[in-house]
Structure formats: C-alpha cells, structure tokens
Design an enzyme around this catalytic site. Structure first.
Site, PDB file in Angstrom:
ATOM      1  N   MET A 323      -3.301  -1.302  10.539  1.00 32.23           N
ATOM      2  CA  MET A 323      -2.623  -1.903  10.954  1.00 32.23           C
ATOM      3  C   MET A 323      -2.121  -1.650  11.935  1.00 32.23           C
ATOM      4  O   MET A 323      -1.075  -1.704  13.101  1.00 32.23           O
ATOM      5  CB  MET A 323      -2.310  -2.885  10.324  1.00 32.23           C
ATOM      6  CG  MET A 323      -2.908  -4.110   9.427  1.00 32.23           C
ATOM      7  SD  MET A 323      -4.722  -4.902  10.860  1.00 32.23           S
ATOM      8  CE  MET A 323      -2.831  -5.733  11.480  1.00 32.23           C
ATOM      9  N   ASP A 342       4.994   7.520   7.801  1.00 34.57           N
ATOM     10  CA  ASP A 342       3.847   7.028   6.658  1.00 34.57           C
ATOM     11  C   ASP A 342       4.070   8.436   5.790  1.00 34.57           C
ATOM     12  O   ASP A 342       5.115   8.454   6.052  1.00 34.57           O
ATOM     13  CB  ASP A 342       2.799   7.761   6.842  1.00 34.57           C
ATOM     14  CG  ASP A 342       1.071   6.503   6.330  1.00 34.57           C
ATOM     15  OD1 ASP A 342       1.072   7.107   4.635  1.00 34.57           O
ATOM     16  OD2 ASP A 342       0.208   5.643   6.461  1.00 34.57           O
ATOM     17  N   VAL A 399       2.821  -1.210   5.315  1.00 37.50           N
ATOM     18  CA  VAL A 399       2.493  -0.181   4.456  1.00 37.50           C
ATOM     19  C   VAL A 399       1.984  -1.332   3.215  1.00 37.50           C
ATOM     20  O   VAL A 399       1.627  -1.887   2.999  1.00 37.50           O
ATOM     21  CB  VAL A 399       3.645  -0.302   3.430  1.00 37.50           C
ATOM     22  CG1 VAL A 399       4.619   1.185   4.113  1.00 37.50           C
ATOM     23  CG2 VAL A 399       4.507  -1.254   2.932  1.00 37.50           C
ATOM     24  N   GLU A 401       0.233  -3.790   0.777  1.00 32.12           N
ATOM     25  CA  GLU A 401       0.342  -5.495   0.361  1.00 32.12           C
ATOM     26  C   GLU A 401       0.957  -5.434  -0.890  1.00 32.12           C
ATOM     27  O   GLU A 401       0.072  -6.004  -1.919  1.00 32.12           O
ATOM     28  CB  GLU A 401      -0.789  -5.990   0.291  1.00 32.12           C
ATOM     29  CG  GLU A 401      -0.794  -7.905   0.273  1.00 32.12           C
ATOM     30  CD  GLU A 401      -0.319  -7.991   1.751  1.00 32.12           C
ATOM     31  OE1 GLU A 401       0.664  -7.682   2.855  1.00 32.12           O
ATOM     32  OE2 GLU A 401      -0.165  -9.616   1.707  1.00 32.12           O
ATOM     33  N   LYS A 406       6.994  -2.537  -0.753  1.00 21.26           N
ATOM     34  CA  LYS A 406       7.492  -3.537   0.709  1.00 21.26           C
ATOM     35  C   LYS A 406       9.077  -3.398   0.222  1.00 21.26           C
ATOM     36  O   LYS A 406       9.878  -3.143   1.266  1.00 21.26           O
ATOM     37  CB  LYS A 406       6.425  -4.758   0.662  1.00 21.26           C
ATOM     38  CG  LYS A 406       5.899  -4.721   0.980  1.00 21.26           C
ATOM     39  CD  LYS A 406       5.042  -5.425   1.794  1.00 21.26           C
ATOM     40  CE  LYS A 406       3.549  -5.467   2.326  1.00 21.26           C
ATOM     41  NZ  LYS A 406       2.534  -4.625   3.696  1.00 21.26           N
ATOM     42  N   SER A 428       0.526  -9.877   5.309  1.00 28.57           N
ATOM     43  CA  SER A 428      -0.645 -10.931   5.859  1.00 28.57           C
ATOM     44  C   SER A 428      -1.357 -12.482   4.543  1.00 28.57           C
ATOM     45  O   SER A 428      -1.209 -13.654   4.541  1.00 28.57           O
ATOM     46  CB  SER A 428      -2.533 -10.696   5.626  1.00 28.57           C
ATOM     47  OG  SER A 428      -2.534  -9.962   4.695  1.00 28.57           O
ATOM     48  N   HIS A 449       2.864 -11.091  11.908  1.00 26.61           N
ATOM     49  CA  HIS A 449       1.877 -11.868  11.568  1.00 26.61           C
ATOM     50  C   HIS A 449       0.222 -11.087  12.313  1.00 26.61           C
ATOM     51  O   HIS A 449       0.280 -11.853  13.302  1.00 26.61           O
ATOM     52  CB  HIS A 449       1.130 -12.719  10.466  1.00 26.61           C
ATOM     53  CG  HIS A 449      -0.046 -12.072  10.147  1.00 26.61           C
ATOM     54  ND1 HIS A 449      -0.682 -13.929   9.707  1.00 26.61           N
ATOM     55  CD2 HIS A 449      -1.090 -11.910   9.859  1.00 26.61           C
ATOM     56  CE1 HIS A 449      -2.219 -13.949   9.440  1.00 26.61           C
ATOM     57  NE2 HIS A 449      -2.329 -12.154   9.102  1.00 26.61           N
TER      58      HIS A 449
END
Ligand code: NAI
Length: 711
Positions: A323, A342, A399, A401, A406, A428, A449
């Site tokens: 994503m 990253d 990053v 889920e 997060k 999501s 999203h």
C-alpha cells in the site's frame, strides 16, 4: 440570448463556427447548441460561403449530450424527437455539397464526437490528454446523434461496436490510427490552417455514405466476415454484462440493424433505441450516481465549507509495502515530493522499485516518456530516518495492521513534523478514534483508506475520527483530489463503511455454502447480480486469514468495551477452512485450488459442505447477496457512519464494485422503492436470519415514501 455558436466569415469565404454555449463551462448538445449549428448550416447555403469549420471557443470541443435535459424527459417521444431533430441538422450540414471540417481543439465526447462525425474531415490537436469517444454506454445510454450509424460506415462494424459498446476514451493518436481523424495538428493555429487547406483542396465534399457506390468498410451486417462477428459478439457481451446493461444490447442491435438499412432508416432505428435507453431504470440509476453524485463529490459536497483549498507539497509515507509504495507512486505522479520510509533501506528501495515497475510499463505502452518517468521517480526519496519527515504537510502511515506499531510510528513521525501537518492512517480495520489516542494532536489525525492496487483503484475513503477537526478533513479531501482520486467521507466505525458493507456480500456467499448451496450456484449468483467477482473467489483473493484476524480482533475489542459480539454464519466457514490451512489465493488454496493464471473450485468442498438435494432459485441467492449489502449500507446511513447518499453510492461502486447498473447500494433501494425493499427484506429475514431485518430508516421511508436521492 446570445447564440451558442459564433459565426465568422473570412475573406477566403470560409465560415468559422465556434461553439460557445453561453453560461456553461462546457459545450453540451441541446436545443441551444443545435439552433446555433442550424444557423451555421443556413449560412453555408449562401453562395459566398465556400466551406465551414466547426470548432469551439471553449477549452473543450463538445463534452456530449445535455444530461440535465435528458433527465427531464419522461415520455419516449421526447428523446426520440430530440434525437431526430439533432440528426436532421447534421444531415443538412453534411449534404450541402460544400466542405465542412471539424477542428477539434479539446475533448470531443458523445454528442461532441457525433457532431465531428457529420463533418467531411476531422483534425484534432495532438494532445495526449485530449479525449475522443462515445462514452454513453457508461451511463446506460446509446449514442443518439448518429454515432451508431456513421461510425460503422466510417470505420467498419467491428470498430464501431468497440467504440460504442465499450465507451473507452480514445487519444488523438489512437483515433488517427483508427481512421477516425484526418490528421493531427501541433497547435491551434496549425489546426485551423489544416482545416482551411482541406477546404481549399476539396471545394465539393460529400460523405462516403452519400456516394452512389458506397460500401461499409469490411462489409455490412450481411457480409460473411461480419456475420461471423454477429455470431459471437452478443454472447461475449452477454457474458460480460450478464444482461444487466440494456444499453449494450441496444447498441449492438442499432449497429446490426443499421448495417442492413440505408443511412436515414438506420438513423431512425438508432433514435428508437436511444429513447429506450434514456428512459430505462438502469440509465436513471447510473446517471443519478455516476454523473450527478460523482460530480457533486468532486466539487466538494462532502468537504467542510469556508476553508481555503490547500495542496500538499511534500508527503511522508510510512511503510513501503504494497500500500505504501502504491500511495507514494500515486502522489509522485501528481507532482508531489514523497519521503518513503521503512525499517530498512532495502525495504524502502523496494517500495520505490514498485513505482519504477509501473512507470516502465507506462513508458513501454507509450503513455509516458522516459524523461517523464525519471522526473517522477526522482520525486520519491526512500529512507529509514524519521527526521526526513521534516517539512511534510501530510504523513500517511501504511505499516503492518498492528495497533502498538501504528502508535509507535505516529509518535515518532509527529516528533519530526511541524504543528500544522496532518497525520493519516491507511488502516483498513482499526477504528481511527482509537488510533488517534497515540497522537499528541488527535484533531489533526484522520483515516485515509486506500484500496488495493492503489494505482488502479479510484476511491479513497476518508475517515473522520471523533476528534478530527474540519481543517484536517478539508486538507485530506483536497489531497485526495490532488492525486486524482475520488474521496468519500465517512464517520469512524468498525470497518468504516466500505469494508463493513463489502464483508456482508462475501459472508452471505459463505453462509450459503454452509447451508448446502452448490458453490457454483453461489458464484454464478454473484456475477448475475452484477458484482465484479463472485463471493468465494473474492474471499480467496483477500485471504481467509485476514477475515479471521479481523473477526478475532473485533471480538476482543467488543469484549473490552463490554458489548456483545454476534458472529455472521459465514465466519464458521472461514474458521473451518483456515483450520485446514486453506487460507486463500496467497497460499494457492482456499475455496479454489489456484494455479498459475487459473483456478478451480476445490473438490473437497463437497465433503465439507455436502450439496443439499433441494437447491434454492438463483433469484433467491442474488437477492440475498444484494439485500445484505444494501441493508447494511442503510444501517450505516442510519448510524451516521455515512454522511451523504452520494458517498454511499459512489463508495459502493468505486470501493468494492457494487453492481454499477443499480447506481450504488442506496440507489438500489430507491430504484426498487423502500416499501418493496422492506417487504422482500422481511421475507429474507424470515427464511435466512435476522440480519435481513430491514434497517429502521428503511421502515420509516417505506411509510413516508421518502427516497434517499432527490434527483
Ligand atoms: P505490507 O506488509 O505490504 O507493508 C507494510 C510495510 O510496513 C512493510 O514494508 C514493513 O516493513 C513496513 N514497516 C513495518 N514497521 C515499520 C516502521 N516502524 N516504520 C516504517 N515501516 C514499517 O502491508 P500492506 O498490505 O501495504 O498494508 C499496510 C497497511 O495498509 C495496513 O494497515 C493495512 O491494513 C492497510 N491496508 C491494506 C490493504 C490491502 O489490500 N493490503 C487495503 C487498505 C489498507
């Protein structure tokens, strides 16, 4: 009232007719424009006038038919007469014996292209962004200005079927290669020069179809090669559209029948089919949502008012996975500088390589130059150091889920950011208000999203947390438009809007399997109902382990909040397959066995879920799949998760492919009428479970007759 077409007769005897519809940003075909063109045709009869150039004084040539006017028609005579009236003028234009040339200086779409087709030659600016085409089918309509009559006579039946039946935009280069254009011009001056030169070289002009020995290129509908086409084209179209799009059939019929008739008879046939399309419920649905709804959203109907528009100059993206890389690419494409972070430099570089791959393909297909690719790639800076985020107007995290992760990246990013910067999560499933707890300024925390694959999916669902302020929403909204995507705005809730309603579709299919419905019938029902992918295949695509993870997370969260958790019967199927290691496409096995480029239903399903002797009617299955979604969308509306009807309808079509011919999840209800919906939903509830009990808002509307959309 000033005329819609400015006429200027030059010393060379060439009449320049420049379309310029007063009071409208675009030229659209309606009475005003056609009256102006009729006046031009009249002047063409004067002996001093040697020829005519049809062009536009606006940025576009002509954007197409006037949809407002079409929406007012209620009797078939109205579209039929209007269509014939337009074509009478065009017939006079092309049959004066004097040369008429279209100088296409901007988009020529739908009725706009049909005007150009009635000219003896067509020149266009060589701008790759300029669009030509017959997109009517995308609104459930048929070209009613001669498109299905002139295109087959100009380019052949197969090309005409493609252009009208698929409705794709053509670039000037493509149109030239098809023979739709005479030549391209580098700029406006050259365009007019070419048009003048053509007129000078062709003092007498007539259309090929008005020549005595005219033949269709490639043959008319009776020709053996074309007859072969007619043997297969309808079945291919039926397979794609499942018979849900009458315009597709009408376009084919109009071209087929017109291919057996003379020009003027074919023209009348086309107008009949046009009338049938305009008044169809399908075109009403598509116009309500894909025209009015979409335009309203793009104009900012869901954006807070009174805040100056803002642009993002520098974007931070956290997580260069599938994503994050896609988001970085989309932003760089829109000219935004992107910092892509990253945990390792290699991972960040891999994210950039994803953009490179997409761009290389675009260069290969001629959609970009190598220089454009390099310029775009140079905007993406891969790295690992959060200090690089300094100066970003917006940061989007993508990053893993995982709440704790997060929270950590939120804190680290905010430490590097200026006060005014907005922080967005691409989660999501995790409610935004909860994630915002990690933020030192939750009013500037929001959900953005995106959908996968980011480069192809047009929608971004903006999620407003409890503390998100209007300025943050406005900036997020502007950013989504800046990168060329369509924003919908929803309030925070578990699964937000799109994931929540989408899940009801897939889960309903899984529940059917558990009941002993044949898996093939379930899959067929999904496609027949107009969904782009059937439920079991779709669950395999998104992976069963993800569904399991989300369900378990929801269960834990609800328990912590002291709220009850009711599991959808479809989840038992997910649990059972997961226990067998059948996690979906990513491991090569789920409901299907997946092989390279191919898949087959897993034979073992028959043992897990024996097929019942008595099978339900297909319509029952289709209704279950569609009512489950529409009812859940109505619940979202009732709970205030949805803020507007347009967000609901556009979000459903662009987000998860809700059958476009229904015009979206709430338009589905409007088209049927709340009363009929409620009655059927209650039948389904009695047979299949309380989840079909109609939302309270629908029961109220069934009583009051109120609709969601007022259009
Ligand atoms: P992914 O696994 O492809 O990528 C996640 C990336 O984050 C990895 O490259 C990982 O190395 C990186 N990462 C981990 N910790 C980090 C840190 N501390 N700092 C910077 N980077 C870090 O995952 P994917 O599919 O891209 O999903 C990312 C997010 O987007 C998730 O929240 C997911 O729920 C959401 N999402 C996913 C969709 C999908 O279809 N895959 C659709 C919409 C949202």
């Amino acid at each position: 009232m000033p005329s819609a077409v400015n006429l200027h007769l030059g010393d060379d005897g060439i009449l320049v007719a420049a379309m310029d519809l007063p009071g409208r940003p675009l030229n659209v075909v309606g009475d005003a424009l056609m009256t102006g063109i009729a006046q031009a045709v009249e002047r063409l009869t004067e002996p001093a006038v040697k020829g005519l150039i049809l062009t536009s004084a606006k940025a576009d040539f002509c954007a197409g038919g006037d949809i407002d006017r079409m929406s007012r028609w209620t009797r078939p005579e109205e579209p039929f007469e209007a269509s014939l009236a337009m074509k009478r003028v065009l017939r006079q234009l092309e049959q004066q014996g004097k040369p008429v040339v279209a100088a296409i200086n901007g988009h020529a779409l739908g009725g706009g292209l049909e005007l150009a087709l009635a000219c003896h030659a067509r020149f266009a600016l060589a701008q790759p962004r300029l669009k030509l085409g017959q997109p009517e089918v995308k609104l459930g309509l048929l070209p009613g200005g001669g498109g299905t009559v002139r295109l087959p006579r100009l380019l052949g039946i197969q090309a005409a079927l493609q252009i009208c039946g698929e409705g794709a935009d053509l670039s000037p280069q493509k149109a030239l290669s098809l023979g739709l254009l005479t030549a391209l011009a580098p700029d406006r001056e050259a365009l007019m020069e070419q048009a003048r030169a053509w007129i000078a070289a062709h003092p007498q002009a007539a259309q090929p179809w008005d020549q005595p020995k005219f033949r269709f290129p490639g043959g008319d509908s009776r020709a053996p090669a074309v007859a072969q086409l007619w043997a297969i084209a309808p079945s291919i179209a039926a397979q794609k559209s499942q018979g849900n799009y009458p315009a597709v059939q009408h376009i084919m019929s109009s071209i087929f029948e017109g291919g057996l008739l003379g020009f003027d008879a074919a023209s009348v046939v086309e107008s009949r089919y046009f009338a049938a399309c305009v008044l169809s419920q399908v075109s009403r649905n598509m116009i309500a949502t894909l025209w009015y709804g979409l335009n309203a959203l793009k104009k900012g109907a869901s954006r807070p008012t009174g805040l100056a528009p803002a642009t993002v100059g520098r974007l931070g993206v956290l997580g260069a996975g599938m994503m994050g890389a896609g988001i970085a690419h989309a932003a760089a494409q829109a000219g935004i500088k992107v910092v892509l972070l990253d945990t390792t430099q290699e991972a960040a570089e891999r994210g950039k390589a994803h953009a490179q791959g997409l761009l290389d393909r675009a260069v290969k297909k001629g959609r970009r130059t190598a220089a454009q690719r390099d310029e775009q790639l140079a905007r993406i800076q891969p790295g690992t150091d959060y200090a690089l985020l300094a100066g970003c107007d917006l940061v989007i995290e993508a990053v893993f889920e995982d709440r704790a992760l997060k929270a950590e990246v939120t804190r680290r990013a905010e430490a590097a950011l200026g006060d005014g910067a907005v922080f967005a999560s691409n989660t999501s499933t995790l409610p935004i208000t909860g994630l915002a707890q990690a933020s030192s300024r939750p009013q500037r925390f929001i959900g953005l999203h995106f959908f996968s694959p980011v480069d192809r999916m047009p929608l971004v669902e903006i999620i407003v947390g409890r503390q998100t302020d209007d300025a943050t929403l406005a900036r997020a909204f502007d950013f989504v438009l800046q990168i060329g995507k369509t924003p919908i705005v929803v309030n925070d809730s578990r699964g937000f809007y799109t994931s929540r309603v989408f899940a009801t579709y897939v889960m309903e299919g899984l529940a059917m399997l558990a009941e002993g419905v044949h898996p093939r019938s379930i899959e067929a029902a999904g496609l027949q109902a107009g969904m782009p992918m059937p439920p079991l295949a779709l669950q395999d695509e998104v992976s069963l382990s993800l569904a399991l993870h989300v369900a378990d997370q929801t269960k834990t969260d609800l328990a912590a909040e002291g709220r009850p958790y009711t599991e959808h019967p479809g989840m038992a199927v997910v649990r059972r397959l997961c226990a067998l290691g059948r996690l979906g496409k990513k491991v090569g096995q789920g409901f299907y066995d997946w092989a390279e480029g191919d898949k087959a239903l897993w034979p073992g399903l028959a043992e897990l879920y024996p097929v019942a002797a008595q099978q339900p009617a297909q319509q029952e299955l289709m209704d279950r799949l569609m009512f489950a979604q529409a009812n859940e969308a109505a619940r979202c509306f009732e709970e205030g998760v949805l803020r507007t009807v347009d967000d609901a309808n556009i979000g459903s079509i662009f987000g998860w492919g809700f059958a476009p011919f229904h015009g979206g999840a709430l338009q589905f209800i409007d088209a049927m009428g709340a009363q009929a919906f409620v009655a059927r939903a209650r039948e389904l509830a009695a047979r299949h479970g309380a989840r079909f009990e109609p939302a309270a808002v629908l029961v109220q509307r069934a009583a009051s007759g109120k609709r969601f959309t007022q259009r």
